[in-house]
Write an enzyme that holds these catalytic residues in place. Structure first.
Site, PDB file in Angstrom:
ATOM      1  N   GLY A   9      17.476  -9.401  34.592  1.00 40.14           N
ATOM      2  CA  GLY A   9      17.493 -10.663  35.315  1.00 40.14           C
ATOM      3  C   GLY A   9      17.654 -11.835  34.358  1.00 40.14           C
ATOM      4  O   GLY A   9      17.657 -12.994  34.777  1.00 40.14           O
ATOM      5  N   ASN A  10      17.772 -11.531  33.049  1.00 42.51           N
ATOM      6  CA  ASN A  10      17.784 -12.585  32.037  1.00 42.51           C
ATOM      7  C   ASN A  10      19.220 -12.889  31.626  1.00 42.51           C
ATOM      8  O   ASN A  10      19.883 -12.079  30.981  1.00 42.51           O
ATOM      9  CB  ASN A  10      16.956 -12.085  30.840  1.00 42.51           C
ATOM     10  CG  ASN A  10      16.802 -13.128  29.764  1.00 42.51           C
ATOM     11  OD1 ASN A  10      17.759 -13.794  29.409  1.00 42.51           O
ATOM     12  ND2 ASN A  10      15.601 -13.253  29.243  1.00 42.51           N
ATOM     13  N   GLY A  12      20.455 -14.990  29.496  1.00 42.62           N
ATOM     14  CA  GLY A  12      20.672 -15.132  28.047  1.00 42.62           C
ATOM     15  C   GLY A  12      20.918 -13.777  27.403  1.00 42.62           C
ATOM     16  O   GLY A  12      21.858 -13.596  26.617  1.00 42.62           O
ATOM     17  N   GLU A  37       8.323  -2.221  35.295  1.00 40.17           N
ATOM     18  CA  GLU A  37       7.997  -2.238  33.865  1.00 40.17           C
ATOM     19  C   GLU A  37       6.565  -1.769  33.681  1.00 40.17           C
ATOM     20  O   GLU A  37       5.632  -2.399  34.145  1.00 40.17           O
ATOM     21  CB  GLU A  37       8.189  -3.632  33.275  1.00 40.17           C
ATOM     22  CG  GLU A  37       9.662  -3.976  33.113  1.00 40.17           C
ATOM     23  CD  GLU A  37       9.922  -5.198  32.237  1.00 40.17           C
ATOM     24  OE1 GLU A  37       9.115  -5.483  31.336  1.00 40.17           O
ATOM     25  OE2 GLU A  37      10.951  -5.859  32.476  1.00 40.17           O
ATOM     26  N   ASP A  66      14.479  -4.199  26.622  1.00 46.11           N
ATOM     27  CA  ASP A  66      13.125  -4.733  26.631  1.00 46.11           C
ATOM     28  C   ASP A  66      12.865  -5.351  25.268  1.00 46.11           C
ATOM     29  O   ASP A  66      13.062  -4.692  24.243  1.00 46.11           O
ATOM     30  CB  ASP A  66      12.100  -3.651  26.969  1.00 46.11           C
ATOM     31  CG  ASP A  66      10.814  -4.294  27.477  1.00 46.11           C
ATOM     32  OD1 ASP A  66      10.905  -5.208  28.328  1.00 46.11           O
ATOM     33  OD2 ASP A  66       9.728  -3.917  27.012  1.00 46.11           O
ATOM     34  N   PHE A 142      17.924 -18.961  23.962  1.00 44.52           N
ATOM     35  CA  PHE A 142      17.037 -19.005  25.121  1.00 44.52           C
ATOM     36  C   PHE A 142      15.642 -18.581  24.674  1.00 44.52           C
ATOM     37  O   PHE A 142      15.427 -18.208  23.515  1.00 44.52           O
ATOM     38  CB  PHE A 142      17.572 -18.087  26.237  1.00 44.52           C
ATOM     39  CG  PHE A 142      17.585 -16.620  25.879  1.00 44.52           C
ATOM     40  CD1 PHE A 142      16.539 -15.787  26.272  1.00 44.52           C
ATOM     41  CD2 PHE A 142      18.613 -16.070  25.135  1.00 44.52           C
ATOM     42  CE1 PHE A 142      16.543 -14.437  25.936  1.00 44.52           C
ATOM     43  CE2 PHE A 142      18.630 -14.719  24.794  1.00 44.52           C
ATOM     44  CZ  PHE A 142      17.586 -13.902  25.203  1.00 44.52           C
ATOM     45  N   TYR A 144      12.326 -17.831  23.171  1.00 44.75           N
ATOM     46  CA  TYR A 144      11.617 -18.223  21.951  1.00 44.75           C
ATOM     47  C   TYR A 144      12.550 -18.679  20.826  1.00 44.75           C
ATOM     48  O   TYR A 144      12.081 -18.996  19.728  1.00 44.75           O
ATOM     49  CB  TYR A 144      10.765 -17.043  21.454  1.00 44.75           C
ATOM     50  CG  TYR A 144       9.676 -16.642  22.422  1.00 44.75           C
ATOM     51  CD1 TYR A 144       8.445 -17.304  22.430  1.00 44.75           C
ATOM     52  CD2 TYR A 144       9.875 -15.624  23.356  1.00 44.75           C
ATOM     53  CE1 TYR A 144       7.454 -16.957  23.333  1.00 44.75           C
ATOM     54  CE2 TYR A 144       8.886 -15.269  24.263  1.00 44.75           C
ATOM     55  CZ  TYR A 144       7.678 -15.934  24.240  1.00 44.75           C
ATOM     56  OH  TYR A 144       6.695 -15.598  25.134  1.00 44.75           O
ATOM     57  N   HIS A 168      17.981  -9.214  16.449  1.00 41.27           N
ATOM     58  CA  HIS A 168      17.338  -7.973  16.870  1.00 41.27           C
ATOM     59  C   HIS A 168      18.182  -7.252  17.922  1.00 41.27           C
ATOM     60  O   HIS A 168      18.378  -6.048  17.881  1.00 41.27           O
ATOM     61  CB  HIS A 168      15.953  -8.305  17.431  1.00 41.27           C
ATOM     62  CG  HIS A 168      15.946  -9.449  18.410  1.00 41.27           C
ATOM     63  ND1 HIS A 168      16.560 -10.655  18.152  1.00 41.27           N
ATOM     64  CD2 HIS A 168      15.454  -9.555  19.659  1.00 41.27           C
ATOM     65  CE1 HIS A 168      16.415 -11.447  19.186  1.00 41.27           C
ATOM     66  NE2 HIS A 168      15.754 -10.809  20.121  1.00 41.27           N
TER      67      HIS A 168
HETATM   68  P1  ITT Z   1      14.640  -8.344  32.090  1.00 37.79           P
HETATM   69  O1  ITT Z   1      13.374  -7.523  31.941  1.00 37.79           O
HETATM   70  O2  ITT Z   1      15.074  -8.581  33.499  1.00 37.79           O
HETATM   71  O3  ITT Z   1      15.750  -7.824  31.212  1.00 37.79           O
HETATM   72  P2  ITT Z   1      13.039 -10.446  30.854  1.00 37.79           P
HETATM   73  O4  ITT Z   1      13.374 -11.850  30.437  1.00 37.79           O
HETATM   74  O5  ITT Z   1      11.873 -10.233  31.772  1.00 37.79           O
HETATM   75  O6  ITT Z   1      14.363  -9.818  31.496  1.00 37.79           O
HETATM   76  P3  ITT Z   1      11.686  -8.946  28.730  1.00 37.79           P
HETATM   77  O7  ITT Z   1      10.696  -8.279  29.614  1.00 37.79           O
HETATM   78  O8  ITT Z   1      12.352  -8.119  27.670  1.00 37.79           O
HETATM   79  O9  ITT Z   1      12.894  -9.575  29.553  1.00 37.79           O
HETATM   80  O10 ITT Z   1      10.979 -10.206  28.122  1.00 37.79           O
HETATM   81  C1  ITT Z   1      11.243 -10.661  26.859  1.00 37.79           C
HETATM   82  C2  ITT Z   1      10.782 -12.089  26.685  1.00 37.79           C
HETATM   83  O11 ITT Z   1      11.194 -12.500  25.380  1.00 37.79           O
HETATM   84  C3  ITT Z   1      11.405 -13.070  27.669  1.00 37.79           C
HETATM   85  O12 ITT Z   1      10.518 -14.165  27.834  1.00 37.79           O
HETATM   86  C4  ITT Z   1      12.663 -13.510  26.938  1.00 37.79           C
HETATM   87  O13 ITT Z   1      13.109 -14.798  27.319  1.00 37.79           O
HETATM   88  C5  ITT Z   1      12.209 -13.489  25.486  1.00 37.79           C
HETATM   89  N1  ITT Z   1      13.316 -13.066  24.637  1.00 37.79           N
HETATM   90  C6  ITT Z   1      13.937 -11.857  24.655  1.00 37.79           C
HETATM   91  N2  ITT Z   1      14.949 -11.833  23.782  1.00 37.79           N
HETATM   92  C7  ITT Z   1      14.972 -13.050  23.212  1.00 37.79           C
HETATM   93  C8  ITT Z   1      15.809 -13.655  22.260  1.00 37.79           C
HETATM   94  O14 ITT Z   1      16.836 -13.019  21.741  1.00 37.79           O
HETATM   95  N3  ITT Z   1      15.549 -14.901  21.922  1.00 37.79           N
HETATM   96  C9  ITT Z   1      14.526 -15.586  22.459  1.00 37.79           C
HETATM   97  N4  ITT Z   1      13.702 -15.114  23.377  1.00 37.79           N
HETATM   98  C10 ITT Z   1      13.923 -13.843  23.749  1.00 37.79           C
END
Ligand code: ITT
Length: 184
Positions: A9-10, A12, A37, A66, A142, A144, A168
């Site tokens: 759902g993300n 970015g 999850e 994740d 996006f 962090y 990463h």
């Molecule tokens: P999905 O599970 O739907 O894929 P999510 O945003 O809930 O989306 P995560 O459970 O993996 O994904 O949560 C990871 C958190 O870390 C989330 O707040 C992201 O915005 C942040 N995040 C992940 N990758 C990042 C990146 O490359 N740069 C900055 N923040 C990141």
């Protein structure tokens, strides 16, 4: 051309994965329907269960991502709870928690989970080491990104193309691509 469904759902994350995989001739389609999850201390089992769940549900090869940020002075927090912390605290409150901390060491980690229907899931981790900045910097990326410093610049200052060369997520996808190539 190989096609993979990416359940996230993300937007970015999706944009980064699409760009990285497009450069290798793989077409990724976003599915926003989510997956359960599990609450775990590690990202690997969350990604593995998620990928298996969506591959069997959609009956196509599917991937999930994740990710989390792990801050040493906070004993790895927020780690697998990064989404919850982003939604409920946000970068400024994380910086506040870090106010008195001299050790700014942190890492971002992505685990790509991939599964084909009826098969066992595979996981591909990627890590990038950096530091927590003292304030938000940069408007790119996006989540962090504005507080995660890598070699002097935050990911928010780097720009998408540069982030995608060192992140990463890039490192996890690189391992995934190595596996794909080994199957050819
Ligand atoms: P999905 O599970 O739907 O894929 P999510 O945003 O809930 O989306 P995560 O459970 O993996 O994904 O949560 C990871 C958190 O870390 C989330 O707040 C992201 O915005 C942040 N995040 C992940 N990758 C990042 C990146 O490359 N740069 C900055 N923040 C990141």
């Amino acid at each position: 051309m190989r096609k993979i469904i990416f359940v996230t759902g993300n937007k970015g994350k999706f944009a980064e994965v699409r760009d990285i995989l497009a450069s290798r001739g793989i077409e990724v389609t976003q599915n926003k329907n989510g997956y359960p999850e599990y609450q775990e201390d590690e990202l690997e089992p969350i990604a593995a269960h998620g990928a298996q769940y969506v591959a069997n549900k959609l009956n196509v090869p599917a991937m999930v991502d994740d990710s989390g940020i792990f801050i040493k002075a906070l004993n790895g927090f927020p780690g697998p709870y990064s989404r919850y912390v982003e939604d409920n605290l946000g970068n400024l409150k994380v910086l506040k928690l870090m106010e008195e901390e001299e050790d700014r060491t942190a890492y971002f980690k992505t685990v790509i989970g991939y599964c084909e229907p009826g098969k066992e899931p595979l996981v591909f981790p990627g890590v990038v080491e950096g530091k927590i900045a003292y304030e938000e910097r940069g408007t790119g990326g996006f989540g962090y990104d504005p507080i995660f410093e890598y070699q002097g610049k935050t990911f928010g200052e780097l720009g998408d193309a540069e982030k995608n060369k060192v992140s990463h997520r890039f490192r996890a996808i690189d391992k995934f691509l190595e596996w794909i190539d080994s199957q050819a």
